[in-house]
Design a protein around this motif. Structure first.
Motif, PDB file in Angstrom:
ATOM      1  N   ALA A   1       0.540  -1.115  -0.008  1.00 19.06           N
ATOM      2  CA  ALA A   1      -0.154   0.125   0.001  1.00 19.06           C
ATOM      3  C   ALA A   1       0.888   1.076  -0.092  1.00 19.06           C
ATOM      4  CB  ALA A   1      -0.519  -0.601   1.239  1.00 19.06           C
ATOM      5  N   THR A   2       1.745   1.170   0.934  1.00 17.91           N
ATOM      6  CA  THR A   2       2.821   2.318   0.831  1.00 17.91           C
ATOM      7  C   THR A   2       3.244   2.522  -0.111  1.00 17.91           C
ATOM      8  OG1 THR A   2       4.479   0.585   1.709  1.00 17.91           O
ATOM      9  CG2 THR A   2       3.104   2.902   3.403  1.00 17.91           C
ATOM     10  N   PHE A   3       3.696   1.793  -1.197  1.00 14.15           N
ATOM     11  CA  PHE A   3       4.227   1.495  -2.549  1.00 14.15           C
ATOM     12  C   PHE A   3       4.004   2.224  -3.190  1.00 14.15           C
ATOM     13  CE2 PHE A   3       4.627   0.123  -6.875  1.00 14.15           C
ATOM     14  CZ  PHE A   3       5.705   0.123  -7.470  1.00 14.15           C
ATOM     15  N   ALA A   4       2.482   2.409  -3.684  1.00  9.51           N
ATOM     16  CA  ALA A   4       1.276   2.563  -4.210  1.00  9.51           C
ATOM     17  C   ALA A   4       1.637   3.916  -4.144  1.00  9.51           C
ATOM     18  CB  ALA A   4      -0.325   1.564  -4.234  1.00  9.51           C
ATOM     19  N   ALA A   5       1.219   3.945  -3.154  1.00 10.44           N
ATOM     20  CA  ALA A   5       0.735   5.850  -2.546  1.00 10.44           C
ATOM     21  C   ALA A   5       2.016   6.405  -3.116  1.00 10.44           C
ATOM     22  CB  ALA A   5       0.738   6.118  -0.729  1.00 10.44           C
ATOM     23  N   TRP A   6       3.091   6.125  -2.714  1.00  9.58           N
ATOM     24  CA  TRP A   6       4.433   6.673  -3.533  1.00  9.58           C
ATOM     25  C   TRP A   6       4.442   6.203  -4.955  1.00  9.58           C
ATOM     26  CZ3 TRP A   6       9.028   4.055  -5.004  1.00  9.58           C
ATOM     27  CH2 TRP A   6      10.052   4.742  -5.461  1.00  9.58           C
ATOM     28  N   VAL A   7       4.417   5.853  -5.640  1.00  8.21           N
ATOM     29  CA  VAL A   7       4.268   5.992  -7.107  1.00  8.21           C
ATOM     30  C   VAL A   7       2.798   6.753  -7.235  1.00  8.21           C
ATOM     31  CG1 VAL A   7       3.536   4.875  -9.233  1.00  8.21           C
ATOM     32  CG2 VAL A   7       4.991   3.531  -6.962  1.00  8.21           C
ATOM     33  N   GLU A   8       1.906   6.997  -6.871  1.00 13.97           N
ATOM     34  CA  GLU A   8       0.196   7.551  -7.077  1.00 13.97           C
ATOM     35  C   GLU A   8       0.291   8.911  -7.061  1.00 13.97           C
ATOM     36  OE1 GLU A   8      -2.421   6.780  -4.742  1.00 13.97           O
ATOM     37  OE2 GLU A   8      -3.016   4.687  -5.629  1.00 13.97           O
ATOM     38  N   GLY A   9       1.318   9.368  -5.795  1.00 16.76           N
ATOM     39  CA  GLY A   9       2.375  10.606  -5.665  1.00 16.76           C
ATOM     40  C   GLY A   9       3.318  11.187  -6.793  1.00 16.76           C
ATOM     41  N   ALA A  10       3.699  10.459  -7.200  1.00 17.64           N
ATOM     42  CA  ALA A  10       5.080  10.800  -8.292  1.00 17.64           C
ATOM     43  C   ALA A  10       4.056  10.807  -9.893  1.00 17.64           C
ATOM     44  CB  ALA A  10       6.012   9.372  -8.801  1.00 17.64           C
ATOM     45  N   LEU A  11       3.157  10.118 -10.023  1.00 10.91           N
ATOM     46  CA  LEU A  11       2.474   9.687 -10.855  1.00 10.91           C
ATOM     47  C   LEU A  11       1.256  11.248 -11.431  1.00 10.91           C
ATOM     48  CD1 LEU A  11       1.405   6.546 -11.827  1.00 10.91           C
ATOM     49  CD2 LEU A  11       2.863   7.738 -13.228  1.00 10.91           C
ATOM     50  N   ARG A  12       0.734  11.787  -9.977  1.00  9.57           N
ATOM     51  CA  ARG A  12       0.188  12.515  -9.657  1.00  9.57           C
ATOM     52  C   ARG A  12       0.705  14.250 -10.324  1.00  9.57           C
ATOM     53  NH1 ARG A  12      -0.958  12.659  -5.210  1.00  9.57           N
ATOM     54  NH2 ARG A  12      -2.612  10.973  -5.891  1.00  9.57           N
TER      55      ARG A  12
ATOM     56  N   LEU B   1       9.470   2.461   3.782  1.00  8.24           N
ATOM     57  CA  LEU B   1      10.986   1.884   4.484  1.00  8.24           C
ATOM     58  C   LEU B   1      10.610   1.436   5.685  1.00  8.24           C
ATOM     59  CD1 LEU B   1      14.131   4.318   2.912  1.00  8.24           C
ATOM     60  CD2 LEU B   1      13.074   1.502   2.129  1.00  8.24           C
ATOM     61  N   GLU B   2      10.056   2.823   6.842  1.00 11.95           N
ATOM     62  CA  GLU B   2       9.633   2.589   7.988  1.00 11.95           C
ATOM     63  C   GLU B   2       8.473   1.366   8.243  1.00 11.95           C
ATOM     64  OE1 GLU B   2       7.770   6.092   9.033  1.00 11.95           O
ATOM     65  OE2 GLU B   2      10.344   6.456   9.674  1.00 11.95           O
ATOM     66  N   GLN B   3       7.274   1.009   7.298  1.00 17.85           N
ATOM     67  CA  GLN B   3       6.434  -0.065   7.219  1.00 17.85           C
ATOM     68  C   GLN B   3       7.574  -1.489   6.775  1.00 17.85           C
ATOM     69  OE1 GLN B   3       3.674   0.941   8.028  1.00 17.85           O
ATOM     70  NE2 GLN B   3       4.394   3.080   8.180  1.00 17.85           N
ATOM     71  N   THR B   4       8.379  -1.010   5.824  1.00 15.03           N
ATOM     72  CA  THR B   4       8.944  -2.450   5.492  1.00 15.03           C
ATOM     73  C   THR B   4      10.037  -2.986   6.425  1.00 15.03           C
ATOM     74  OG1 THR B   4       8.672  -2.042   3.222  1.00 15.03           O
ATOM     75  CG2 THR B   4      10.353  -3.815   3.873  1.00 15.03           C
ATOM     76  N   SER B   5       9.965  -1.734   7.494  1.00 17.15           N
ATOM     77  CA  SER B   5      10.980  -2.606   8.618  1.00 17.15           C
ATOM     78  C   SER B   5       9.964  -3.069   9.835  1.00 17.15           C
ATOM     79  CB  SER B   5      11.900  -0.862   9.533  1.00 17.15           C
ATOM     80  OG  SER B   5      12.605  -1.995  10.428  1.00 17.15           O
ATOM     81  N   LEU B   6       8.892  -2.142   9.670  1.00 18.12           N
ATOM     82  CA  LEU B   6       7.970  -3.434  10.588  1.00 18.12           C
ATOM     83  C   LEU B   6       7.515  -4.323  11.132  1.00 18.12           C
ATOM     84  CD1 LEU B   6       6.034   0.097  11.747  1.00 18.12           C
ATOM     85  CD2 LEU B   6       6.881  -1.241  12.983  1.00 18.12           C
ATOM     86  N   VAL B   7       7.354  -4.907   9.276  1.00 13.82           N
ATOM     87  CA  VAL B   7       6.957  -6.314   9.280  1.00 13.82           C
ATOM     88  C   VAL B   7       7.913  -7.520   9.002  1.00 13.82           C
ATOM     89  CG1 VAL B   7       5.462  -7.197   6.925  1.00 13.82           C
ATOM     90  CG2 VAL B   7       4.925  -5.251   7.626  1.00 13.82           C
ATOM     91  N   LEU B   8       9.150  -6.614   8.227  1.00 10.52           N
ATOM     92  CA  LEU B   8      10.100  -7.509   8.434  1.00 10.52           C
ATOM     93  C   LEU B   8      10.208  -8.206   9.770  1.00 10.52           C
ATOM     94  CD1 LEU B   8      12.359  -8.990   6.932  1.00 10.52           C
ATOM     95  CD2 LEU B   8      13.988  -6.659   6.564  1.00 10.52           C
TER      96      LEU B   8
END
Length: 485
Positions: free
Chosen positions: A203-214, A388-395
């Motif tokens: 989800a955070t990856f998708a939001a990151w990409v959405e922001g760049a496309l916008r 990165l923070e969310q990845t670290s948490l899940v990892l």
């Protein structure tokens, strides 16, 4: 304005006040004198000491202060400490991802562990399939053969016109049909699908990409519709699934993706409408106990089925695949690849003979500098640091649960079973999302698995303006019919 009202003074109170004031003044003068004598004495003593000793004292005090400050910071399992830079956090995640891959290999290394003749080759097959893509200008011009049509491979970029209004078509009003068609043509625009499996990292990856496309779309005056979803496209070409181009996200190693998806599905967020909401509001650690190894193994199978379907779509539809490792090692390059893929104006417009008037000025060719600026300025709905923070948490959660042999055995068994069931992710159609989860005991784990399946099935709703479910298997998935007879 603040108004202060004073009470009337009385003579006796005033006299007492003057006496107290004089006494207080004498005490202050005495304290100042003693403090001045103490300061002079300390200066004289320090002038006779070795400067190195003074420096050591200062260093010691600084170290003590730092230790006290560190002890006061909140401790979160698996998360990076707040003082880590983005680079430090990235390097830490990469190291821990390698560690998780070693702890939980998908294929056993020896026959004593139950390995088949393929051994680690099965894992290589899996990695090859989840990275499949079809990039216009590269993959559709090399003489490759489309495994579905047996013809020359093409990375189609169909801009859907949308489905006709059923009510108007039934009425048979020619004038109304003409006006309805004009409306669809006027609203027609490329549809970009950001395909991410359910999960917090996704989800955070998708939001990151959405922001760049916008941000970049406004600059080059390009009008597209960006759809972020975890639902697999329906079987068929662009006129069926309704997407012009697809960007697929792959979280590797697979145990991380499975744990990420299960944590998301088991959270208490049934009221959310989007994956972004899940990333913004879900908190890890809500569950009283970690998921069983069996539940995570089932989740892994669902992840493989999702990628099986996406890999079939990559045989004919323009698709770019970005892995978590791509983002970690060079986020600017990964984002530049996405922007270059999306904004390459090579659309194939339905209803216009494949052509359509330009939407705006041609997009720039080199996106690397632009993406470096975007990352530096941190524009968009979700920052790279948040991902990165969310990845670290899940990892951290995944690694802490993956140490035992039961977890490893369950993951390897689920992986081997799914690869065999899907003919190494090449079978058509892919195994049903409901297979193995359609029945259960009503436990929390069963509900989480069903929720995941529901988030992955294709959208075959009749009122969807673009998707056309021509394959029976897709309609069975919506009905939760794993057998589909």
């Amino acid at each position: 304005m603040v108004t202060i009202t004073k009470s009337p003074k009385r003579t006796r109170i005033a006299t007492a006040f003057r006496t107290a004031a004089i006494s207080a003044a004498l005490l202050i003068l005495l304290w100042v004198g003693l403090h001045w004598l103490s300061l002079v004495s300390s200066l004289i003593g320090s002038s006779e000491r070795d400067p190195k000793d003074i420096g050591n004292d200062t260093s010691s005090r600084t170290q003590d202060d730092n230790e006290r400050r560190q002890r006061s910071l909140p401790k979160t399992a698996g998360a990076a400490r707040p003082e880590q830079t983005t680079q430090q956090l990235t390097e830490s995640i990469l190291t821990r991802l390698d560690e998780l891959s070693r702890i939980v290999p998908l294929s056993p290394e020896s026959k004593e562990d139950g390995a088949d003749d393929g051994g680690g080759g099965k894992e290589s097959e899996f990695l090859s399939n989840v990275r499949k893509e079809c990039v216009p200008g590269r993959d559709d011009s090399g003489g490759e053969i489309n495994p579905t049509t047996r013809r020359r491979r093409e990375c189609l970029r169909h801009v859907p016109l949308g489905k006709k209004d059923a009510a108007i078509a039934v009425a048979g009003d020619v004038e109304a049909e003409g006006l309805e068609l004009e409306g669809r043509v006027r609203r027609q625009r490329p549809r970009i699908g950001i395909m991410v499996p359910p999960g917090r990292v996704s989800a955070t990856f998708a939001a990151w990409v959405e922001g760049a496309l916008r941000s970049t779309g406004e600059g080059i005056q390009m009008d597209v519709e960006v759809v972020t979803t975890s639902r697999a496209p329906v079987y068929g070409y662009g006129k069926s699934h309704g997407y012009t181009k697809l960007v697929r996200f792959v979280a590797l190693p697979a145990p991380l993706a499975a744990y990420d998806a299960y944590l998301w599905a088991s959270s208490d967020d049934d009221g959310r409408d989007s994956l972004r909401d899940a990333a913004d509001e879900m908190e890890l650690g809500r569950n009283s106990s970690p998921p069983s190894s069996s539940a995570v193994g089932r989740t892994l199978q669902l992840i493989l089925r999702w990628h099986c379907r996406l890999s079939h779509v990559s045989a004919h539809t323009a698709m770019l695949t970005i892995s978590l490792e791509d983002v970690l090692r060079d986020p600017a390059d990964a984002l530049a690849r996405i922007l270059g893929f999306v904004w390459r104006e090579d659309w194939e417009w339905e209803g216009h003979g494949g052509k359509h008037p330009r939407q705006g000025p041609p997009p720039q060719r080199g996106w690397k500098r632009k993406t470096e600026d975007l990352i530096k300025d941190d524009r968009g709905g979700s920052s790279l640091k948040e991902m990165l923070e969310q990845t670290s948490l899940v990892l951290g959660e995944a690694t802490s649960s993956a140490g035992g042999p039961a977890f490893r055995k369950s993951m390897q068994g689920a992986f081997a079973s799914e690869m065999k069931r899907s003919a190494d992710m090449t079978a058509w159609p892919c195994p049903s999302f409901w297979e193995g989860v359609e029945s259960g005991d009503g436990s929390d784990e069963t509900r989480a698995l069903r929720r995941l399946s529901g988030e992955m099935v294709p959208n075959c709703s009749d009122d969807d303006p673009f998707a056309r479910c021509a394959v029976k298997k897709d309609r069975c998935e919506v009905k939760r019919d794993a057998r589909c007879k």
